[in-house]
Each structure stands twice: as C-alpha cells, then as structure tokens.
Design an enzyme around this catalytic site. Sequence first.
Site, mmCIF file in Angstrom:
data_model
loop_
_atom_site.group_PDB
_atom_site.id
_atom_site.type_symbol
_atom_site.label_atom_id
_atom_site.label_comp_id
_atom_site.label_asym_id
_atom_site.label_seq_id
_atom_site.Cartn_x
_atom_site.Cartn_y
_atom_site.Cartn_z
ATOM 1 N N SER A 101 0.815 -1.209 0.000
ATOM 2 C CA SER A 101 0.000 0.000 0.000
ATOM 3 C C SER A 101 0.853 1.266 0.000
ATOM 4 C CB SER A 101 -0.966 -0.044 1.190
ATOM 5 O OG SER A 101 -1.933 0.955 1.105
ATOM 6 N N ASP A 239 -2.313 6.511 -3.428
ATOM 7 C CA ASP A 239 -1.217 5.819 -2.756
ATOM 8 C C ASP A 239 -0.675 4.742 -3.688
ATOM 9 O OD1 ASP A 239 -3.327 4.021 -2.621
ATOM 10 O OD2 ASP A 239 -2.770 3.282 -0.634
ATOM 11 N N ASP A 241 -0.879 1.550 -4.070
ATOM 12 C CA ASP A 241 -1.697 0.501 -4.694
ATOM 13 C C ASP A 241 -3.048 1.005 -5.164
ATOM 14 O OD1 ASP A 241 -2.877 0.693 -2.127
ATOM 15 O OD2 ASP A 241 -3.438 -1.419 -2.126
ATOM 16 N N ASP A 243 -5.740 2.237 -3.653
ATOM 17 C CA ASP A 243 -7.017 2.053 -2.952
ATOM 18 C C ASP A 243 -7.358 3.222 -2.044
ATOM 19 O OD1 ASP A 243 -5.243 1.609 -0.869
ATOM 20 O OD2 ASP A 243 -6.052 -0.344 -0.306
#
Length: 443
Positions: A101, A239, A241, A243
Amino acid sequence: MKKKYFGTDGIRGRVGQSPITPDFMMHLGWAAGRVLSKQAQGPILIGKDTRISGYMLESALEAGLINAGVDVRLLGPVPTPAVAYLVRSLRGGAGIMLTASHNPQYDNGIKFFSSNGTKLADANQLAIEAELAQPMHTTSGILGKAIRVDDARGRYVEACKNTLPRGFNLRGMTIVLDCAHGATYQVAPRVFNELGANTIVLANNPDGLNINSGCGSNHPENVRQVVLDKNADLGIAFDGDGDRVIFVDAQGEIVEGDEILYIIAAFCRSRGLDCPGVVGTLMSNLGFELSLKKLGIPLVRAKVGDRYVVEMMQQYGYPIGGESSGHIVCSEISTTGDGIVAALQVLHALVEQDQTLHSLKQAMLKFCQKTVNVPCKRAVDLDNNTVIAQAIKQVEQRIGEGRVFLRASGTEPVIRVTAESQDEALTVQLVKELARVVEREVA
C-alpha cells in the site's frame, strides 16, 4: 484461534524478513490455493504494484498456487481495486494483490479477495494459516497452469468510466494527478484523459524503488504546489496501490477522506438518492459526524481497516463508508476501497452541482485532530488499565465538545493516542499529556 500472519489488511512486512520471503510466499500460495479452491471454482488472479520485490514474490506465489493444483491469471501492475473488480469480471475463484500500500518500497505484502471481490473473512484467513502449518507437497499430474491477462488494465479503465452517467465529461477542467510511482501510473491518466480532462501527471515513472517515495497521498504537498503553480482546478493523489485518494482544492487546501465521504453523501442526499447512513472508523473526525447529523445522515464507526468498514456497511445496509486516510468504499459501485472510483464520484458531485471542490469542502465542520504514536514495548490491556482510564477521564472533562481515544495499531508495535476538539492548542496539549501517561504504562 489467534492469527499469526494476517493483520488488519492481509500480510505485510519487510522484504527478506519473515514472512515476506520467497519460500514463505511459495508455501502461502500452496496453502491459500488448497483453501480457496474449496470455496469457489475458477482461477486465482494475481496483481501487484510496482515494487521491485513484486517480481520475486509473484513468481514464488504463482509456483505455490500451481503446486496446489490451481490455475493462475497474472494481471501485472494494477491497482488493488482492479483485482477486486477483475476477480468478478473474469469469474475467478479468488484474487491476490502483492502490495504494501502506502509503505516504502522495502516493504511488501499480500491482500486476498474472495470470488465476489471482498476481503477474506477471518475464518478463511485462519484456515490458510492452519494449512501453512502443514508441510507442502507436490502431486504429479494435479498441477495448475498460469496465463497472463493482457487486457487487465483496459478492462479496469472502462469499469471506472462506466461508474459515471453516459455523456459525463470533464472537459475544461485541469486536474493534477500524483500516481505515487505506483499501481495507478498507467490507468489513472487514461481514465481522466479519456473523460476529457486536461491532466498534469506527477510521479508516474516507477523504477521499482521509488514507489511512495516523497510522493502520492502521503505527500499531498507535491500536488498542492503544482495546483497553485498551474492554476489547476484541483489535484488528486493516490497511494502506491491505488485504494486510497486525497484531494487538493484550487486554494491549495487538503481534502481528506472524511471530507470526501461528506461530499459524496451530501450529493446523494441532494439528489434524493437513498443514503440511510455512512460508515466511518474510530478515526473519523467528530466534525464529520456532526455535519452528517445536520443532513439527517447517521454515522457508525467501525474498527480501522477497510475490511471492517465493508463488514459494517453490509451489517447496516449503508452504501457509503471509508477512512480518514482516503480509503473510500461505494458499495453500489465497488466492493473495496477504490481511489479512482472515489475521485470520480467527487468530480461527479462538482460538475452536476456546478460547484468548486473548495465550496463543497467548506460545508463540512472539521475539528482539530492530533495523534501521537507511542511505541509499545510490552502488551497492555487498554480497556482495563486503571491508570490510563483515569487519565482519559480527566482529559475528557477538560476537552469539552471533543473526543479522546486510544487504539493499538494493527500494523506497527505502537499505541495511537488521539484527541480532537475545535481548540487546536488545547488538543495538542491534551494529547501530549495523555501520551506521556500511556508511554509510562507500556514502556
């Protein structure tokens, strides 16, 4: 049974240190394949962000899954919510995302999705851990195969655009995008360009080592500066990733998760759409809760972690939920936090109401919220520690219309001490005082 490897959002850690090693990932792939193949039929999809370690871990995970007799579909670098979408679109048995993440590149981790695109339930996580305790073995002739999905990103781009009404466009709008050198670096510019926006794209040249490095939603100051320099309408930072999302308005002010949720909920209410309530977390701003209350919309608080937010959304039947950090879930559109989809919902509200992001942001009351992370060197029962309980009571008596709370981090060995009120100086003073008490109890 207590989980050994799974934390708040999957498994995460430093690359090269247990459990983020190739041998563990191969064993994990085998264990997950044996468990998940019993839950649903279909191949297991693997996506990843842009960390250099993703190549190594993807190969190990793929080998373990194949060894368990499971077919694999390799998606390449895609946002986490793309895996959640594609596992449903491609009729997969489960989805896996290799990512840490918003963490630096030297960390990595793994997130699992069920066949319906939701995070794995605790029971499935425990079943995988139980299987991990067994020695891995190979049965010749009962092995899976791997195929690369060439159009994964294109499918997700179209899915994002299709969350908006036919004919909706962003023509005439200048938007700064920060892709964090991460998983959105290809799809985010395509989505916003194809909707007609004039985009200025930052941090979209990943080299495997620069993901989240001084960029992305953890560093919205980069977008802020370009928005002001280029006189853009707004900025959007993702961010690593994809999400979570953070906005910057034309005045350079940061627009965080609570304000994003408020804008979406208020827009739904203004259009007469059903919005019976919103799910936040323990960290959701008190001003956000009070502002929703004025609209007649209740807020319920889940534990921190988008998996818990989604579970509570399902429990209450609420269509909108998320975290202050920018994880936003619109359950009628997606099954997990989706930075691009959330951004498009906000832009839909701006265009349809002919408003600026700044004006919609200003409609929400926002309390000053301060958090101090206290390193936790030994276990402590926060709910039953009389010293900490007394300190909290004293702070609550002094803070007035405000809030104070403690929680143990699910990803780090720290206790997060948080206070909020409309008085910034008082908030800072009280959170420091409470943190010192906690520090003495956990040192």
